[in-house]
Design a protein around this motif. Structure first.
Motif, mmCIF file in Angstrom:
data_model
loop_
_atom_site.group_PDB
_atom_site.id
_atom_site.type_symbol
_atom_site.label_atom_id
_atom_site.label_comp_id
_atom_site.label_asym_id
_atom_site.label_seq_id
_atom_site.Cartn_x
_atom_site.Cartn_y
_atom_site.Cartn_z
ATOM 1 N N ILE A 132 -52.226 62.488 -27.966
ATOM 2 C CA ILE A 132 -51.471 62.896 -26.782
ATOM 3 C C ILE A 132 -52.269 62.581 -25.527
ATOM 4 O O ILE A 132 -53.486 62.788 -25.495
ATOM 5 C CB ILE A 132 -51.174 64.412 -26.871
ATOM 6 C CG1 ILE A 132 -50.340 64.694 -28.124
ATOM 7 C CG2 ILE A 132 -50.473 64.908 -25.620
ATOM 8 C CD1 ILE A 132 -50.318 66.156 -28.531
ATOM 9 N N TYR A 133 -51.575 62.115 -24.495
ATOM 10 C CA TYR A 133 -52.198 61.860 -23.199
ATOM 11 C C TYR A 133 -51.958 63.053 -22.284
ATOM 12 O O TYR A 133 -50.841 63.561 -22.184
ATOM 13 C CB TYR A 133 -51.636 60.598 -22.552
ATOM 14 C CG TYR A 133 -51.904 59.352 -23.361
ATOM 15 C CD1 TYR A 133 -53.200 58.926 -23.596
ATOM 16 C CD2 TYR A 133 -50.859 58.618 -23.893
ATOM 17 C CE1 TYR A 133 -53.451 57.790 -24.350
ATOM 18 C CE2 TYR A 133 -51.107 57.479 -24.645
ATOM 19 C CZ TYR A 133 -52.397 57.076 -24.869
ATOM 20 O OH TYR A 133 -52.642 55.951 -25.617
ATOM 21 N N GLN A 186 -55.847 53.386 -13.211
ATOM 22 C CA GLN A 186 -56.692 52.798 -14.253
ATOM 23 C C GLN A 186 -56.014 52.931 -15.618
ATOM 24 O O GLN A 186 -56.064 52.007 -16.438
ATOM 25 C CB GLN A 186 -58.065 53.462 -14.263
ATOM 26 C CG GLN A 186 -59.015 52.843 -15.261
ATOM 27 C CD GLN A 186 -60.368 53.536 -15.291
ATOM 28 O OE1 GLN A 186 -60.464 54.745 -15.079
ATOM 29 N NE2 GLN A 186 -61.409 52.773 -15.550
ATOM 30 N N PHE A 187 -55.384 54.060 -15.882
ATOM 31 C CA PHE A 187 -54.683 54.260 -17.146
ATOM 32 C C PHE A 187 -53.555 53.238 -17.313
ATOM 33 O O PHE A 187 -53.404 52.638 -18.386
ATOM 34 C CB PHE A 187 -54.139 55.685 -17.219
ATOM 35 C CG PHE A 187 -53.389 55.981 -18.483
ATOM 36 C CD1 PHE A 187 -54.054 56.043 -19.700
ATOM 37 C CD2 PHE A 187 -52.022 56.197 -18.455
ATOM 38 C CE1 PHE A 187 -53.355 56.317 -20.867
ATOM 39 C CE2 PHE A 187 -51.323 56.473 -19.619
ATOM 40 C CZ PHE A 187 -51.997 56.539 -20.832
ATOM 41 N N LEU A 188 -52.771 53.027 -16.266
ATOM 42 C CA LEU A 188 -51.684 52.049 -16.334
ATOM 43 C C LEU A 188 -52.229 50.637 -16.531
ATOM 44 O O LEU A 188 -51.616 49.826 -17.237
ATOM 45 C CB LEU A 188 -50.808 52.140 -15.083
ATOM 46 C CG LEU A 188 -50.045 53.456 -14.926
ATOM 47 C CD1 LEU A 188 -49.345 53.508 -13.580
ATOM 48 C CD2 LEU A 188 -49.067 53.674 -16.071
ATOM 49 N N GLU A 189 -53.372 50.343 -15.925
ATOM 50 C CA GLU A 189 -54.003 49.035 -16.142
ATOM 51 C C GLU A 189 -54.440 48.880 -17.600
ATOM 52 O O GLU A 189 -54.309 47.800 -18.179
ATOM 53 C CB GLU A 189 -55.186 48.849 -15.195
ATOM 54 C CG GLU A 189 -54.766 48.649 -13.753
ATOM 55 C CD GLU A 189 -55.915 48.712 -12.756
ATOM 56 O OE1 GLU A 189 -57.057 49.062 -13.150
ATOM 57 O OE2 GLU A 189 -55.672 48.426 -11.573
ATOM 58 N N LEU A 190 -54.941 49.949 -18.200
ATOM 59 C CA LEU A 190 -55.322 49.904 -19.611
ATOM 60 C C LEU A 190 -54.089 49.704 -20.494
ATOM 61 O O LEU A 190 -54.145 48.963 -21.486
ATOM 62 C CB LEU A 190 -56.063 51.183 -20.003
ATOM 63 C CG LEU A 190 -57.452 51.364 -19.413
ATOM 64 C CD1 LEU A 190 -57.977 52.773 -19.692
ATOM 65 C CD2 LEU A 190 -58.411 50.315 -19.936
ATOM 66 N N VAL A 217 -60.017 58.882 -20.875
ATOM 67 C CA VAL A 217 -59.688 57.472 -21.083
ATOM 68 C C VAL A 217 -59.576 56.707 -19.772
ATOM 69 O O VAL A 217 -59.676 55.489 -19.761
ATOM 70 C CB VAL A 217 -58.406 57.269 -21.925
ATOM 71 C CG1 VAL A 217 -58.607 57.785 -23.334
ATOM 72 C CG2 VAL A 217 -57.197 57.918 -21.290
ATOM 73 N N ALA A 218 -59.357 57.428 -18.666
ATOM 74 C CA ALA A 218 -59.236 56.758 -17.367
ATOM 75 C C ALA A 218 -59.569 57.738 -16.252
ATOM 76 O O ALA A 218 -59.283 58.930 -16.347
ATOM 77 C CB ALA A 218 -57.836 56.204 -17.174
ATOM 78 N N ASP A 219 -60.168 57.190 -15.189
ATOM 79 C CA ASP A 219 -60.518 58.010 -14.031
ATOM 80 C C ASP A 219 -59.298 58.494 -13.266
ATOM 81 O O ASP A 219 -59.336 59.531 -12.616
ATOM 82 C CB ASP A 219 -61.417 57.233 -13.077
ATOM 83 C CG ASP A 219 -62.784 56.961 -13.676
ATOM 84 O OD1 ASP A 219 -63.266 57.786 -14.488
ATOM 85 O OD2 ASP A 219 -63.375 55.916 -13.329
ATOM 86 N N ARG A 223 -57.160 61.781 -23.595
ATOM 87 C CA ARG A 223 -56.435 61.614 -24.848
ATOM 88 C C ARG A 223 -57.013 62.613 -25.841
ATOM 89 O O ARG A 223 -58.235 62.793 -25.922
ATOM 90 C CB ARG A 223 -56.617 60.189 -25.380
ATOM 91 C CG ARG A 223 -55.901 59.916 -26.698
ATOM 92 C CD ARG A 223 -56.256 58.570 -27.296
ATOM 93 N NE ARG A 223 -57.682 58.528 -27.542
ATOM 94 C CZ ARG A 223 -58.461 57.500 -27.224
ATOM 95 N NH1 ARG A 223 -57.979 56.422 -26.658
ATOM 96 N NH2 ARG A 223 -59.759 57.541 -27.470
ATOM 97 N N THR A 224 -56.139 63.260 -26.586
ATOM 98 C CA THR A 224 -56.610 64.195 -27.596
ATOM 99 C C THR A 224 -57.291 63.441 -28.729
ATOM 100 O O THR A 224 -56.996 62.269 -28.974
ATOM 101 C CB THR A 224 -55.452 65.035 -28.180
ATOM 102 O OG1 THR A 224 -54.491 64.159 -28.773
ATOM 103 C CG2 THR A 224 -54.793 65.906 -27.112
#
Length: 152
Positions: free
Chosen positions: A100-101, A131-135, A125-127, A111-112
């Motif tokens: 889960i995010y 950044q998360f959407l880029e990942l 997972v992202a700052d 992320r769990t």
């Protein structure tokens, strides 16, 4: 991705889309901003994007609609995590494999480690949401290239 999908995997693709926000999504985003520790960039995303559903990218990647995030918040409250569970987060989606995010109030995305939120253990997972959407985008690109989205 979907043009070659059936040839590559032997079955037709399921839903793989970034759905624009409709009026209900936008209303839910405004409500979410008023009643939760939602980061401003998450609210902005929900005012423009209804949801992300990439069923066929690895196990799948899903960013839930604002209405679902709001409903989950009303029914179950925030996710307590951090040192001594003093940080509050919103469940915003999953990876289709049970993880889960969670968006923290400062915009950090976690992320769990397991599919359970009973005693959540989260990894950053992202700052921030950008950044998360880029990942996510990199996972889609990698999947299109070699069939492996990586581990997000």
């Amino acid at each position: 991705m979907t043009g070659e999908f059936e040839y590559r995997y032997g079955f037709p693709p399921a839903t793989n889309q970034v759905r624009p926000a409709d009026h209900d999504d936008q209303a839910a985003a405004r409500t979410l901003a008023q009643v939760s520790p939602a980061p401003a960039d998450l609210v902005t995303l929900y005012e423009n994007i209804g949801d992300v559903t990439w069923t066929d990218v690895g196990n799948g990647y899903f960013l839930d609609p604002a209405g679902d995030v709001l409903l989950r918040l009303q029914e179950y409250g925030v996710v307590d995590f951090g040192t001594d569970h003093k940080a509050d987060g919103l469940i915003i989606g999953s990876n289709g494999g049970g993880l889960i995010y969670v968006a923290g109030p400062d915009g950090t995305i976690y992320r769990t480690r397991t599919a359970s939120l009973d005693e959540p253990e989260l990894d950053k997972v992202a700052d921030d949401l950008r950044q998360f959407l880029e990942l996510l985008e990199r996972s889609l690109t990698r999947f299109k290239t070699d069939g492996d989205p990586g581990h997000l």
